[in-house]
Design a protein around this motif. Sequence first.
Motif, PDB file in Angstrom:
ATOM      1  N   VAL A  25       0.829  -1.215   0.000  1.00  0.00           N
ATOM      2  CA  VAL A  25       0.000   0.000   0.000  1.00  0.00           C
ATOM      3  C   VAL A  25       0.862   1.264   0.000  1.00  0.00           C
ATOM      4  N   ALA A  26       1.995   1.210   0.694  1.00  0.00           N
ATOM      5  CA  ALA A  26       2.837   2.409   0.799  1.00  0.00           C
ATOM      6  C   ALA A  26       3.817   2.545  -0.367  1.00  0.00           C
ATOM      7  N   GLY A  27       3.614   1.818  -1.452  1.00  0.00           N
ATOM      8  CA  GLY A  27       4.368   2.063  -2.695  1.00  0.00           C
ATOM      9  C   GLY A  27       5.866   1.859  -2.576  1.00  0.00           C
ATOM     10  N   ARG A  28       6.253   0.730  -2.008  1.00  0.00           N
ATOM     11  CA  ARG A  28       7.676   0.398  -1.831  1.00  0.00           C
ATOM     12  C   ARG A  28       8.410   1.442  -0.987  1.00  0.00           C
ATOM     13  N   LEU A  29       7.704   1.970  -0.004  1.00  0.00           N
ATOM     14  CA  LEU A  29       8.375   2.901   0.896  1.00  0.00           C
ATOM     15  C   LEU A  29       9.498   2.201   1.674  1.00  0.00           C
ATOM     16  N   ASP A  30       9.416   0.864   1.771  1.00  0.00           N
ATOM     17  CA  ASP A  30      10.507   0.134   2.434  1.00  0.00           C
ATOM     18  C   ASP A  30      11.857   0.412   1.772  1.00  0.00           C
ATOM     19  N   VAL A  31      11.856   0.517   0.449  1.00  0.00           N
ATOM     20  CA  VAL A  31      13.110   0.804  -0.267  1.00  0.00           C
ATOM     21  C   VAL A  31      13.660   2.167   0.164  1.00  0.00           C
ATOM     22  N   LEU A  32      12.786   3.155   0.195  1.00  0.00           N
ATOM     23  CA  LEU A  32      13.248   4.500   0.552  1.00  0.00           C
ATOM     24  C   LEU A  32      13.724   4.554   2.009  1.00  0.00           C
ATOM     25  N   CYS A  33      13.053   3.811   2.882  1.00  0.00           N
ATOM     26  CA  CYS A  33      13.486   3.782   4.286  1.00  0.00           C
ATOM     27  C   CYS A  33      14.877   3.177   4.412  1.00  0.00           C
ATOM     28  N   ARG A  34      15.130   2.125   3.648  1.00  0.00           N
ATOM     29  CA  ARG A  34      16.476   1.540   3.696  1.00  0.00           C
ATOM     30  C   ARG A  34      17.513   2.488   3.091  1.00  0.00           C
ATOM     31  N   CYS A  35      17.086   3.305   2.136  1.00  0.00           N
ATOM     32  CA  CYS A  35      18.014   4.311   1.586  1.00  0.00           C
ATOM     33  C   CYS A  35      18.375   5.349   2.648  1.00  0.00           C
ATOM     34  N   ASP A  75      15.633   1.181  11.722  1.00  0.00           N
ATOM     35  CA  ASP A  75      14.632   0.250  11.178  1.00  0.00           C
ATOM     36  C   ASP A  75      13.661   0.945  10.226  1.00  0.00           C
ATOM     37  N   GLU A  76      13.089   0.153   9.341  1.00  0.00           N
ATOM     38  CA  GLU A  76      12.213   0.702   8.297  1.00  0.00           C
ATOM     39  C   GLU A  76      10.963   1.360   8.881  1.00  0.00           C
TER      40      GLU A  76
ATOM     41  N   ARG B  77       9.840  -6.477   7.770  1.00  0.00           N
ATOM     42  CA  ARG B  77       8.688  -7.094   8.430  1.00  0.00           C
ATOM     43  C   ARG B  77       8.401  -8.504   7.903  1.00  0.00           C
ATOM     44  N   SER B  78       8.425  -8.662   6.571  1.00  0.00           N
ATOM     45  CA  SER B  78       8.102  -9.981   6.026  1.00  0.00           C
ATOM     46  C   SER B  78       9.216 -10.988   6.345  1.00  0.00           C
ATOM     47  N   THR B  79      10.444 -10.512   6.413  1.00  0.00           N
ATOM     48  CA  THR B  79      11.537 -11.409   6.795  1.00  0.00           C
ATOM     49  C   THR B  79      11.405 -11.818   8.259  1.00  0.00           C
ATOM     50  N   ALA B  80      11.039 -10.861   9.103  1.00  0.00           N
ATOM     51  CA  ALA B  80      10.820 -11.184  10.521  1.00  0.00           C
ATOM     52  C   ALA B  80       9.687 -12.196  10.663  1.00  0.00           C
ATOM     53  N   ALA B  81       8.656 -12.065   9.840  1.00  0.00           N
ATOM     54  CA  ALA B  81       7.544 -13.018   9.888  1.00  0.00           C
ATOM     55  C   ALA B  81       8.035 -14.414   9.512  1.00  0.00           C
ATOM     56  N   ARG B  82       8.952 -14.477   8.560  1.00  0.00           N
ATOM     57  CA  ARG B  82       9.500 -15.765   8.152  1.00  0.00           C
ATOM     58  C   ARG B  82      10.303 -16.391   9.300  1.00  0.00           C
ATOM     59  N   ILE B  83      11.061 -15.546  10.007  1.00  0.00           N
ATOM     60  CA  ILE B  83      11.842 -16.047  11.147  1.00  0.00           C
ATOM     61  C   ILE B  83      10.891 -16.496  12.256  1.00  0.00           C
ATOM     62  N   ARG B  84       9.838 -15.726  12.469  1.00  0.00           N
ATOM     63  CA  ARG B  84       8.872 -16.089  13.506  1.00  0.00           C
ATOM     64  C   ARG B  84       8.202 -17.422  13.196  1.00  0.00           C
ATOM     65  N   SER B  85       7.833 -17.611  11.939  1.00  0.00           N
ATOM     66  CA  SER B  85       7.169 -18.879  11.613  1.00  0.00           C
ATOM     67  C   SER B  85       8.156 -20.045  11.720  1.00  0.00           C
TER      68      SER B  85
END
Lengths: 198, 198
Positions: A25-35, A75-76, B77-85
């Motif tokens: 939903v947030a449009g790959r904001l994860d990429v920008l957070c890691r940047c 963290d993201e 988050r999705s990687t953490a979910a994978r570790i949790r499972s």
Amino acid sequence: MRQFVVIGHEAPTTPDFPLDDLPGVAGRLDVLCRCVNAALFLSHGIREDVRLRLVLGDTFTLRVEGEEVRGLHPDERSTAARIRSALERSDEAIGHQPVETSPGIYLTRQGVEPTLREVAEEGTLVQLHEDGEPIVGSKAPNDPVFVLSDHRDFTTGEATLLDELDARQVRLGPRALHADHAITVVQNYLDTDGFERY
Amino acid sequence: MRQFVVIGHEAPTTPDFPLDDLPGVAGRLDVLCRCVNAALFLSHGIREDVRLRLVLGDTFTLRVEGEEVRGLHPDERSTAARIRSALERSDEAIGHQPVETSPGIYLTRQGVEPTLREVAEEGTLVQLHEDGEPIVGSKAPNDPVFVLSDHRDFTTGEATLLDELDARQVRLGPRALHADHAITVVQNYLDTDGFERY
């Protein structure tokens, strides 16, 4: 001063996105957070010699000043929350006047073109590009401004503008990297006297 | 084969942590998730020549095989979910027999020492260390196994064990980096023929 500009093509321009779904939903904001993380963080502190701009959906630009920013976490999710709270104050960003939405973070109502023209005045544009000259053996310009795209390629219009602004094309290696990884590699080149060590 | 081992000193060993607070309640699991990203992801795919191990709280080791893993996403988050499972199935990890908790991801009931002794049989240990020899100008061993710590230093016991196992000490640059950034820099060195290009 090291500068980075990351163009977030699908990044949100309103604060109504959930922190639980940054890639969707947030449009790959994860990429920008890691940047943000790659540009700003050292193991024990913040890189004070860095200025980072995230262009959000060709509508807003969020500028982070390493020398001024406070309370940033790597963290993201917390970075996304910081971006969201900046967008909550977008009404205050009038004309090209930035609004400081938290210490060292500034939101400006401007998209890709005015942002690239602005940074071209502040340093030498370097575009990370798979057809560029290898970073190994090349010399870093003074005051480099590295321009990257998020998970998508530069648009034709962006590529044309970068050409017009005389952006050098540099290649980090034989494998295409995520934008945040590219920033991390560039930081290491500059940390180790960058292109000059060979 | 490139291998990475990241020791997560405060990482969870039970699945009862929230995905909304990876840096806090989940013991800096955000760092380990970014290490998964840095070790496994290219811009357009997975690094199939990588094996990554995360040591969780000196109790379990999660192994990710680049060649086999499926459906991994780059966000924390999705990687953490994978570790949790994976941790939800820890009862199935009996003795030193791994259990495959999702494709290409294996959980083993073993902590730091047996894991380091295991990888020392599979390649040459390289410890990223601020007093090590500079990576610039040094030659990569065949089948390197890079050993990193999370946000904390290696314990005295871990450092002693790494010495005993003849781990080379290598330094990436003058500035101390987060573990995930260090992995990204190492990947680029290896991508560009690593230590051999000089």
